[in-house]
Design a protein around this motif. Sequence first.
Motif, PDB file in Angstrom:
ATOM      1  N   GLU A   1      72.838  -7.081   7.983  1.00 45.32           N
ATOM      2  CA  GLU A   1      72.972  -8.478   8.424  1.00 45.32           C
ATOM      3  C   GLU A   1      71.616  -9.044   8.839  1.00 45.32           C
ATOM      4  OE1 GLU A   1      75.971  -8.334  11.442  1.00 45.32           O
ATOM      5  OE2 GLU A   1      77.625  -8.275   9.997  1.00 45.32           O
ATOM      6  N   ARG A   2      70.796  -8.211   9.489  1.00 44.03           N
ATOM      7  CA  ARG A   2      69.459  -8.668   9.907  1.00 44.03           C
ATOM      8  C   ARG A   2      68.601  -8.999   8.686  1.00 44.03           C
ATOM      9  NH1 ARG A   2      69.732  -4.479  13.703  1.00 44.03           N
ATOM     10  NH2 ARG A   2      68.140  -3.221  12.655  1.00 44.03           N
ATOM     11  N   ILE A   3      68.712  -8.145   7.631  1.00 42.06           N
ATOM     12  CA  ILE A   3      67.958  -8.411   6.395  1.00 42.06           C
ATOM     13  C   ILE A   3      68.416  -9.735   5.785  1.00 42.06           C
ATOM     14  CG2 ILE A   3      67.480  -7.614   4.028  1.00 42.06           C
ATOM     15  CD1 ILE A   3      67.866  -4.715   5.100  1.00 42.06           C
ATOM     16  N   MET A   4      69.744  -9.939   5.749  1.00 43.04           N
ATOM     17  CA  MET A   4      70.300 -11.171   5.161  1.00 43.04           C
ATOM     18  C   MET A   4      69.819 -12.401   5.933  1.00 43.04           C
ATOM     19  SD  MET A   4      73.970  -9.407   4.521  1.00 43.04           S
ATOM     20  CE  MET A   4      75.033 -10.809   4.453  1.00 43.04           C
ATOM     21  N   GLU A   5      69.839 -12.296   7.272  1.00 41.16           N
ATOM     22  CA  GLU A   5      69.392 -13.419   8.109  1.00 41.16           C
ATOM     23  C   GLU A   5      67.910 -13.718   7.876  1.00 41.16           C
ATOM     24  OE1 GLU A   5      70.400 -12.239  12.069  1.00 41.16           O
ATOM     25  OE2 GLU A   5      72.556 -12.450  11.705  1.00 41.16           O
ATOM     26  N   ALA A   6      67.118 -12.626   7.741  1.00 46.80           N
ATOM     27  CA  ALA A   6      65.674 -12.801   7.530  1.00 46.80           C
ATOM     28  C   ALA A   6      65.404 -13.474   6.182  1.00 46.80           C
ATOM     29  CB  ALA A   6      64.975 -11.450   7.604  1.00 46.80           C
ATOM     30  N   VAL A   7      66.146 -13.060   5.138  1.00 48.08           N
ATOM     31  CA  VAL A   7      65.951 -13.646   3.802  1.00 48.08           C
ATOM     32  C   VAL A   7      66.368 -15.117   3.820  1.00 48.08           C
ATOM     33  CG1 VAL A   7      66.704 -13.547   1.378  1.00 48.08           C
ATOM     34  CG2 VAL A   7      66.135 -11.437   2.592  1.00 48.08           C
ATOM     35  N   GLU A   8      67.471 -15.419   4.524  1.00 47.74           N
ATOM     36  CA  GLU A   8      67.930 -16.814   4.626  1.00 47.74           C
ATOM     37  C   GLU A   8      66.902 -17.664   5.368  1.00 47.74           C
ATOM     38  OE1 GLU A   8      71.833 -16.510   6.278  1.00 47.74           O
ATOM     39  OE2 GLU A   8      72.691 -15.875   4.363  1.00 47.74           O
ATOM     40  N   LEU A   9      66.329 -17.114   6.427  1.00 50.54           N
ATOM     41  CA  LEU A   9      65.295 -17.829   7.184  1.00 50.54           C
ATOM     42  C   LEU A   9      64.080 -18.087   6.278  1.00 50.54           C
ATOM     43  CD1 LEU A   9      64.297 -17.405  10.822  1.00 50.54           C
ATOM     44  CD2 LEU A   9      62.474 -17.182   9.169  1.00 50.54           C
TER      45      LEU A   9
ATOM     46  N   ARG B   1      64.122 -18.393   3.012  1.00 51.44           N
ATOM     47  CA  ARG B   1      64.483 -19.447   2.049  1.00 51.44           C
ATOM     48  C   ARG B   1      64.365 -20.829   2.696  1.00 51.44           C
ATOM     49  NH1 ARG B   1      70.077 -16.735  -0.164  1.00 51.44           N
ATOM     50  NH2 ARG B   1      69.206 -15.231  -1.628  1.00 51.44           N
ATOM     51  N   GLU B   2      64.926 -20.945   3.910  1.00 44.90           N
ATOM     52  CA  GLU B   2      64.899 -22.237   4.627  1.00 44.90           C
ATOM     53  C   GLU B   2      63.460 -22.682   4.890  1.00 44.90           C
ATOM     54  OE1 GLU B   2      67.192 -21.753   8.178  1.00 44.90           O
ATOM     55  OE2 GLU B   2      69.004 -21.226   7.054  1.00 44.90           O
ATOM     56  N   GLU B   3      62.655 -21.729   5.394  1.00 36.29           N
ATOM     57  CA  GLU B   3      61.269 -22.070   5.741  1.00 36.29           C
ATOM     58  C   GLU B   3      60.446 -22.433   4.503  1.00 36.29           C
ATOM     59  OE1 GLU B   3      59.826 -22.411   8.897  1.00 36.29           O
ATOM     60  OE2 GLU B   3      61.947 -22.334   9.426  1.00 36.29           O
ATOM     61  N   THR B   4      60.722 -21.728   3.383  1.00 37.60           N
ATOM     62  CA  THR B   4      60.012 -22.035   2.119  1.00 37.60           C
ATOM     63  C   THR B   4      60.369 -23.450   1.657  1.00 37.60           C
ATOM     64  OG1 THR B   4      60.270 -19.694   1.583  1.00 37.60           O
ATOM     65  CG2 THR B   4      59.477 -21.098  -0.173  1.00 37.60           C
ATOM     66  N   ALA B   5      61.671 -23.800   1.767  1.00 42.22           N
ATOM     67  CA  ALA B   5      62.126 -25.154   1.381  1.00 42.22           C
ATOM     68  C   ALA B   5      61.475 -26.208   2.289  1.00 42.22           C
ATOM     69  CB  ALA B   5      63.645 -25.225   1.457  1.00 42.22           C
ATOM     70  N   LYS B   6      61.387 -25.885   3.591  1.00 44.19           N
ATOM     71  CA  LYS B   6      60.773 -26.815   4.563  1.00 44.19           C
ATOM     72  C   LYS B   6      59.291 -27.034   4.235  1.00 44.19           C
ATOM     73  CE  LYS B   6      63.581 -26.005   8.687  1.00 44.19           C
ATOM     74  NZ  LYS B   6      63.555 -25.327  10.000  1.00 44.19           N
ATOM     75  N   MET B   7      58.620 -25.943   3.846  1.00 41.14           N
ATOM     76  CA  MET B   7      57.182 -26.039   3.500  1.00 41.14           C
ATOM     77  C   MET B   7      56.977 -26.984   2.307  1.00 41.14           C
ATOM     78  SD  MET B   7      55.144 -23.914   5.366  1.00 41.14           S
ATOM     79  CE  MET B   7      54.013 -22.794   4.602  1.00 41.14           C
ATOM     80  N   LYS B   8      57.879 -26.855   1.311  1.00 40.51           N
ATOM     81  CA  LYS B   8      57.786 -27.720   0.128  1.00 40.51           C
ATOM     82  C   LYS B   8      57.977 -29.185   0.533  1.00 40.51           C
ATOM     83  CE  LYS B   8      59.145 -24.455  -3.484  1.00 40.51           C
ATOM     84  NZ  LYS B   8      60.246 -24.026  -4.348  1.00 40.51           N
TER      85      LYS B   8
ATOM     86  N   TYR C   1      57.699 -13.962  17.268  1.00 35.65           N
ATOM     87  CA  TYR C   1      57.029 -12.821  16.635  1.00 35.65           C
ATOM     88  C   TYR C   1      55.516 -13.026  16.532  1.00 35.65           C
ATOM     89  CZ  TYR C   1      61.117 -10.062  15.265  1.00 35.65           C
ATOM     90  OH  TYR C   1      62.242  -9.253  15.279  1.00 35.65           O
ATOM     91  N   GLY C   2      54.999 -14.022  17.229  1.00 32.37           N
ATOM     92  CA  GLY C   2      53.555 -14.255  17.230  1.00 32.37           C
ATOM     93  C   GLY C   2      53.109 -15.227  16.164  1.00 32.37           C
ATOM     94  N   ASN C   3      53.975 -16.224  15.865  1.00 32.50           N
ATOM     95  CA  ASN C   3      53.667 -17.304  14.915  1.00 32.50           C
ATOM     96  C   ASN C   3      53.290 -16.753  13.532  1.00 32.50           C
ATOM     97  OD1 ASN C   3      53.564 -19.925  14.191  1.00 32.50           O
ATOM     98  ND2 ASN C   3      51.836 -20.485  15.501  1.00 32.50           N
ATOM     99  N   ILE C   4      54.138 -15.825  13.030  1.00 31.64           N
ATOM    100  CA  ILE C   4      53.849 -15.210  11.727  1.00 31.64           C
ATOM    101  C   ILE C   4      54.499 -16.032  10.613  1.00 31.64           C
ATOM    102  CG2 ILE C   4      53.566 -12.856  12.606  1.00 31.64           C
ATOM    103  CD1 ILE C   4      56.472 -12.304  11.815  1.00 31.64           C
ATOM    104  N   SER C   5      54.152 -15.699   9.380  1.00 34.80           N
ATOM    105  CA  SER C   5      54.729 -16.412   8.230  1.00 34.80           C
ATOM    106  C   SER C   5      56.149 -15.911   7.979  1.00 34.80           C
ATOM    107  CB  SER C   5      53.868 -16.169   6.994  1.00 34.80           C
ATOM    108  OG  SER C   5      53.959 -14.803   6.613  1.00 34.80           O
ATOM    109  N   PRO C   6      56.994 -16.696   7.285  1.00 33.50           N
ATOM    110  CA  PRO C   6      58.379 -16.265   7.010  1.00 33.50           C
ATOM    111  C   PRO C   6      58.439 -14.957   6.229  1.00 33.50           C
ATOM    112  CG  PRO C   6      58.123 -18.598   6.528  1.00 33.50           C
ATOM    113  CD  PRO C   6      56.762 -18.080   6.819  1.00 33.50           C
TER     114      PRO C   6
ATOM    115  N   LEU D   1      59.231  -8.658   6.366  1.00 35.42           N
ATOM    116  CA  LEU D   1      58.638  -7.313   6.393  1.00 35.42           C
ATOM    117  C   LEU D   1      58.844  -6.658   7.757  1.00 35.42           C
ATOM    118  CD1 LEU D   1      56.964  -5.111   4.981  1.00 35.42           C
ATOM    119  CD2 LEU D   1      54.905  -6.275   5.764  1.00 35.42           C
ATOM    120  N   GLU D   2      58.701  -7.430   8.832  1.00 38.67           N
ATOM    121  CA  GLU D   2      58.920  -6.907  10.188  1.00 38.67           C
ATOM    122  C   GLU D   2      60.341  -6.384  10.358  1.00 38.67           C
ATOM    123  OE1 GLU D   2      56.877  -6.398  12.839  1.00 38.67           O
ATOM    124  OE2 GLU D   2      55.283  -6.872  11.425  1.00 38.67           O
ATOM    125  N   ILE D   3      61.301  -7.119   9.777  1.00 37.33           N
ATOM    126  CA  ILE D   3      62.714  -6.695   9.871  1.00 37.33           C
ATOM    127  C   ILE D   3      62.901  -5.373   9.142  1.00 37.33           C
ATOM    128  CG2 ILE D   3      65.084  -7.272   9.124  1.00 37.33           C
ATOM    129  CD1 ILE D   3      64.145  -8.870  11.601  1.00 37.33           C
TER     130      ILE D   3
END
Length: 900
Positions: free
Chosen positions: A758-766, A768-775, A799-804, A809-811
């Motif tokens: 579930e944590r992996i799924m949440e991280a991947v969804e985050l 996706r959302e952040e990539t869409a927001k960047m665009k 997490y120290g202002n890291i990239s999505p 990878l942290e997860i």
Amino acid sequence: MGLTKQYLRYVASAVFGLIGSQKGNIVFVTLRGEKGRYVAVPACEHVFIWDLRKGEKILILQGLKQEVTCLCPSPDGLHLAVGYEDGSIRIFSLLSGEGNVTFNGHKAAITSLKYDQLGGRLASGSKDTDTIVWDVINESGLYRLKGHKDAVTQALFLREKNLLVTSGKDTLVKWWDLDTQHCFKTMVGHRTEVWGLVLVSEEKRLITGSSDSELRAWDIAYLQEMDDLEEPEPKKSRGSPPGIQDTPEPRDGTPETDETPEDRILTCRKAGSIMREGRDRVVNLAVDRTGRILACHGTDSVLEVFCILSKAEVQKKMDKKMKKARKKAKLNSSKGEEEDLEVNVEMTLQDEIQRVTNIKTSAKIKSFDLIHSPQGELKAVFLLQNNLVESYSLSPSAPAPQAVRTSRITLGGHRSDVRTLSFSSDNIAILSAAAESVKIWNRATLQCIRTMTCEYALCSFFVPGDRQVVVGTKTGKLQLYDLASGNLLETVDAHDGALWSLSLSPDQRGFVTGGADKSVKFWDFELVKDENSTQKRLSVKQTRTLQLDEDVLCVSYSPNQKLLAVSLLDCTVKIFYVDTLKFFLSLYGHKLPVICMDISYDGTLIATGSADRNVKIWGLDFGDCHKSLFAHDDSVMYLQFVPKSHLFFTAGKDRKIKQWDADKFEHIQTLEGHHQEIWCLAVSPSGDYVVSSSHDKSLRLWERTREPLILEEEREMQREAEYEESVAKEDQPVVPGETQGDNYFTGKKTIETVKAAERIMEAVELYREETAKMKEHKAICKAAGKEVPLPINPILMAYGNISPSAYVLEIFKGIKSSELEESLLVLPFSYVPDVLKLFNEFIQLGSDIELLCRCLFFLLRIHFGQITSNQMLVPVIEKLKETTISKVSQVRVGIPVVMQ
């Protein structure tokens, strides 16, 4: 919202009264650089480390809930592998006492644990018939070996070759090639379950123990050594020495092991049998680390010790035999036989394996361990069936070796189940009594401060003043003990049958007893002249008797001393007036006899617990039943009110202690911890402590905390626990191409692996959302013609202002190594394309190559069909192929540099 009644939570405080539990095995451990001084024993869900020299417990390896079933120390002596009833394995550090690594792969109890020679791999056998090999360093499973049809009893690594040999209750011994992970040989020479096996003589001989009195020996010849072996001569049939059998043909006429293509790796032929003295099954079979001493025991109290002789010793023995035979031949020839006789002496198994001695212990052996000291002395330590640890020393090289008992750990527990418990009036001392002794414990330190021998105790209490105790026995006697001296002051024959119950009178001047002779007797304390002293001593005298029609099971005074409740074998509770002994009320409604009961502090309620699993709450004014509660899944064994409240505790044979509210008829909380049926409990006079005893030989102390307990939250937690249990019991996820149930991966679906997925799924969804927001943000900036501030996700900020992508990878890095594969197995395929693209990025950057390659190869294995048929993923796989090969090569080249 109305005010809710506030309850306080009771929590487990300590386990004591236990030296070692029966399900696991005892092992020597190395602590502080000393060998042969410390032993690890299973103690319910914990592991206790005992110092044999001092008889003290020096370390407790804290378990979770499940009972320990198997122990194995690592070859370097720094770690201890512990197997549990639910199939999990934990590896504890003996330096810190912490369990850092957990392996979940088996569905049933662990039956065998064995490290390889270097301690890098661990083989575990289980009741679920599987054997799993674990990588201890990488903290992950290597492979699952399926083949046995019943519980695996032993698993051994070979030192020189990458082979594993396992035995099972299915009568088979299987050889596994770990390079290819397949069973290349199955030995079918046993007629019954194989309970143990050991490798001796530089791994050229296998000895197995089964359900009969034979120890079978098998000669192993490896492929590369086959050319050096000469053709063995046919055995002479003139009869072998006692205790040794020549290789027999099996009863069904088939050879024990056939020459087949499986003999390409090794051949295995029966060399003979050693006859044990015991007629029952082999329970444990083991060799010491030198491989010189072999020992085994059955279900009795005798350990049989054998010595495996070296080649030089065997040769010396054979030379002696030859000399003797020549002498005999010479004598025969001098009597008139002129021709030269050719002397031929046959070497038997008895010449190679010699019986040393038997070690007789004080009770039945459950398990043992051996260690050879540098001085040549053999030390053996035993965990016995009656909650006892004994150690013996032996000099195998002595002409007539005799085992000497060197230490015994007995003080910390009873030899049999504790049947009665009591608290002193100051809440400091706890009395526990069993079939052979009464012990007094200090509640604060949990140390045993007095041990007094007694008959089979059934009930007890502290005499007011806490200087004496009274114990009622199965033979109907009252035994009065003085605590200061530990002496038995007096024994009184009170009842003809068992004395089931005692109740101290509220005025503290006497007590009442109920027994199997259908009578209730009233007693007063008195002071009598002591023959051995000038001072007077306490005694008891009988004042009245109440005769009844049925056996009395339980008696209880009301707090105002006006009423006496008596539970009878006819399933009723009769209430009598104390002063006139006239009948007042009959409480009937239970289907089976009332085993336990108690009256509340204000005398308004009586609660009764029965073998019909129900607890009934009655009013003492009219004898009306206020409520009937289905309390336990088995007989209710004990019931007691918390002082100055209408809350009460019940203990059942279903291994649970429950707390109830007698006013609201609500179940407050369940105290779980015991692994066998609970016999009794006692609540302290202050109500702050509860102590309980069980068939698992342990005494447990529970403590009242200041933490408020809210019933709705308690129910919610219960539902969550049930859900988590159901998740683990669900069908394991199936890999495409495999049938349901055929799981060859080493992991097991648990609530932790589901949460990790579930944590992996949440991280991947985050991501996706952040990539869409960047665009979107880039488009907005372009439209505005200037840089617009980007809102930062709070999770990434934490997490120290890291990239999505770095967050994903942290997860992955945060998932336990032992749970990684199983987490990826339950991950839906819709997330896999994104994960593969991210892996390509990470590998190009050169971060965590080893972890990412492990995840990548596993995903490719389980989703091969879908990945290869997906046109969108072809370029991703091509890029991954290039980057992975180049980066792994770089890492490989870099390893020697790092090592230097």
